[in-house]
Design an enzyme around this catalytic site. Structure first.
Site, PDB file in Angstrom:
ATOM      1  CG  ASN A  56       1.438   8.307   5.568  1.00 45.38           C
ATOM      2  OD1 ASN A  56       1.113   9.407   6.003  1.00 45.38           O
ATOM      3  ND2 ASN A  56       0.613   7.282   5.542  1.00 45.38           N
ATOM      4  CG  HIS A  67      -2.154   6.483   2.486  1.00 44.30           C
ATOM      5  ND1 HIS A  67      -2.902   5.330   2.486  1.00 44.30           N
ATOM      6  CD2 HIS A  67      -2.583   7.194   3.554  1.00 44.30           C
ATOM      7  CE1 HIS A  67      -3.743   5.334   3.502  1.00 44.30           C
ATOM      8  NE2 HIS A  67      -3.571   6.467   4.168  1.00 44.30           N
ATOM      9  CD  GLU A  69       1.354   2.933  -0.788  1.00 40.06           C
ATOM     10  OE1 GLU A  69       1.587   1.845  -0.242  1.00 40.06           O
ATOM     11  OE2 GLU A  69       0.805   3.883  -0.189  1.00 40.06           O
ATOM     12  CB  SER A  94       0.254  -4.778   2.312  1.00 47.76           C
ATOM     13  OG  SER A  94      -0.780  -5.202   1.457  1.00 47.76           O
ATOM     14  CB  CYS A  96      -4.658   1.311   2.209  1.00 45.97           C
ATOM     15  SG  CYS A  96      -4.667   2.852   1.251  1.00 45.97           S
ATOM     16  CB  CYS A  99      -2.280   3.083  -2.038  1.00 46.12           C
ATOM     17  SG  CYS A  99      -2.124   4.523  -0.949  1.00 46.12           S
ATOM     18  CG  ASP A 159      -2.056   6.281   7.578  1.00 46.03           C
ATOM     19  OD1 ASP A 159      -2.067   7.412   7.046  1.00 46.03           O
ATOM     20  OD2 ASP A 159      -1.510   5.293   7.050  1.00 46.03           O
TER      21      ASP A 159
END
Length: 165
Positions: A56, A67, A69, A94, A96, A99, A159
């Site tokens: 991130n 982010h 990912e 996990s 979002c 992503c 975020d």
């Protein structure tokens, strides 16, 4: 082919393989934290090899979308649909909605997450779209996020798109 990915020897990946790649994602998360950002890391694996890494970097790059990912996929470079179809995306947390949507767009079939207690993205939706979701439920990932959220609640809220009180 197994839906949980293949290692470099062409065998289905097991929990030990997943933990090895998650350690690389955790290293990315720690790098992000050292840079003053949010400690979430990600790696993209194809054929038992890491082909993309990221963390991130919203704070560091003053980005609305960077982010872990997204950074990881960007760093992997342009891939074909055939490539994405045999990849596994690892994330310390996990993913979002944003992503997850990107992983679904590129039809990445397997997502391995470090934990989903401090934040849970649209996991049921991912599963309904045929994604195999593997939660390693790692204390190391939970502690990293809990410490960060306790120390920087305003950055965390920003975020995940929550208005701070």
């Amino acid at each position: 082919m197994s839906t949980c990915g293949m290692n470099s020897q062409g065998k289905a990946m097991n929990r030990s393989d997943h933990k090895q790649f998650m350690q690389a994602a955790i290293a990315e998360a720690r790098m992000g934290l050292q840079e003053g950002g949010i400690p979430i890391g990600s790696v993209l694996v194809k054929g038992g090899q890491i082909i993309g890494r990221g963390h991130n970097r919203r704070v560091q790059k003053k980005s609305a979308v960077l982010h872990a990912e997204m950074d990881c996929l960007e760093n992997a470079g342009r891939l074909s649909a055939k490539d994405y179809a045999v990849c596994t995306l690892y994330s310390t947390l996990s993913p979002c909605d944003m992503c997850t949507g990107t992983a679904l767009l590129y039809k990445i079939p397997v997502m391995v997450i470090g934990e989903n207690e401090t934040f849970q993205g649209p996991e049921a939706y991912s599963k309904s779209r045929g994604v195999q979701l593997i939660n390693l439920n790692l204390d190391e990932c939970k502690q990293l996020m809990r410490n960060f959220i306790r120390q920087h609640p305003e950055l965390w809220d920003e975020d995940i798109g929550v208005s701070s009180t």
